[in-house]
Design an enzyme around this catalytic site. Structure first.
Site, PDB file in Angstrom:
ATOM      1  N   LYS A  52      53.491 -29.310 -13.995  1.00  0.00           N
ATOM      2  CA  LYS A  52      53.609 -29.601 -15.620  1.00  0.00           C
ATOM      3  C   LYS A  52      54.483 -30.909 -15.515  1.00  0.00           C
ATOM      4  O   LYS A  52      53.842 -31.664 -16.523  1.00  0.00           O
ATOM      5  CB  LYS A  52      54.608 -28.583 -15.899  1.00  0.00           C
ATOM      6  N   GLN A  96      61.003 -21.505 -16.721  1.00  0.00           N
ATOM      7  CA  GLN A  96      60.118 -21.053 -15.783  1.00  0.00           C
ATOM      8  C   GLN A  96      60.361 -19.557 -15.297  1.00  0.00           C
ATOM      9  O   GLN A  96      61.363 -19.249 -15.192  1.00  0.00           O
ATOM     10  CB  GLN A  96      59.913 -21.724 -14.523  1.00  0.00           C
ATOM     11  N   ASP A 119      55.853 -22.294 -24.779  1.00  0.00           N
ATOM     12  CA  ASP A 119      55.277 -21.203 -23.947  1.00  0.00           C
ATOM     13  C   ASP A 119      54.541 -20.120 -24.822  1.00  0.00           C
ATOM     14  O   ASP A 119      53.753 -19.258 -24.531  1.00  0.00           O
ATOM     15  CB  ASP A 119      56.130 -20.373 -23.057  1.00  0.00           C
TER      16      ASP A 119
END
Ligand code: GUN
Length: 290
Positions: A52, A96, A119
């Site tokens: 990322k 994460q 997200d």
């Protein structure tokens, strides 16, 4: 059989993003910025987060990686999230997953500002997705939608089986494939560990999205001729012969399934790369929304 090439499509999209970033920089001197919080040192999570950060560099974003030890308390993580929520420099951020067991994942997801929740996991963003309102679409389903769109895969009136019902992939994917519009307008069946007659469902599917996390679960005899198969699985399987000590396996037994398909996404080189690129798309959207 044709390959749904995640590398090719993600490179095309990343070039499009990079051009937009240049325009934004010229227009108002701002650079989109994505932050990621990584708690602990799970190998797979390390790899995802590194990818990322690298992708941010490729498109000209700024990025910030916040590492926290595996014994971080929930309160300490919530404090870090509050800082990012209030930091005007940060357009979007992710925490994460999975998190260490002692941290309540829902408490964490719900503490992220909905404007920075790139997200798309916050219940408000998920609720908007269900109602067809503008929201951040979770990165993996968004990446799959992009693949279907860029390869002009027909979806209207098709039978789509989604294998798996996770909040991150299966559930939002099923909603997106059944929504009005393109890609969408499918008749969707969600199958999971308690489903009966799985093969009957699968053999009727024009589109199969395999997101179970069980290596090589989908075999050749479970797929009808001409189906479109999207493999979301990305499990590390021990392999003494490989330098890293493991190989990545999808949910699809590729050699058996591929010859039967009209289109199939490989692992690696399929959905994984699209996921990271979709996160960049969401971050660009967050920066533009500001
Ligand atoms: N872990 C596996 N996939 C994801 C993802 O898309 N986002 C986050 N935050 N964690 C993940």
């Amino acid at each position: 059989m044709a390959i749904l090439d995640g590398k090719l499509i993600s490179n095309i999209i990343k070039n499009e993003i990079a051009e937009e970033v240049q325009l934004i920089k010229l227009k108002n001197g701002k650079t989109p910025c994505l932050a990621a919080i990584l708690v602990g040192n799970d190998g797979a999570s390390e790899t995802y987060v590194a990818s990322k950060v690298k992708s941010c560099e490729e498109v000209g974003f700024q990025s910030e990686l916040i590492r926290m030890p595996s014994d971080t308390t929930e309160a300490e993580l919530l404090f870090e999230i509050t800082k990012l929520n209030n930091d005007p420099k940060i357009d979007g951020f992710i925490v994460q997953l999975p998190l260490p067991k002692h941290i309540n994942e829902q408490n964490i997801i719900q503490s992220i500002s909905i404007e920075k929740d790139v997200d798309g996991f916050h219940p408000t963003n998920m609720g908007k997705l269900v109602q067809g309102l503008p929201s951040f679409i979770p990165a993996t389903p968004f990446g799959i939608i992009q693949l279907l769109e860029r390869y002009k895969i027909e979806t209207e009136g098709k039978n789509c089986v989604v294998l798996g019902r996770s909040n991150i992939v299966g559930t939002p994917m099923a909603i997106l494939m059944s929504r009005k519009g393109y890609p969408g307008n499918c008749t969707v069946t969600i199958c999971h560990s308690k489903s009966k007659n799985l093969e009957t469902h699968l053999l009727q599917a024009d589109i199969i999205i395999a997101a179970l996390g069980i290596p090589e679960f989908l075999k050749g005899n479970m797929v009808k001729a001409g189906a479109v198969v999207i493999d979301v699985g990305i499990t590390r399987v021990k392999d003494e012969q490989s330098k890293k000590g493991f190989v990545l396996k999808g949910d699809v037994k590729f050699d058996e399934v591929a010859p039967k398909c009209s289109f199939i996404s490989p692992v690696p080189g399929g959905v994984g790369l699209m996921t990271v690129t979709s996160l960049l798309m969401n971050t660009l959207k967050a920066a533009k929304n500001k």
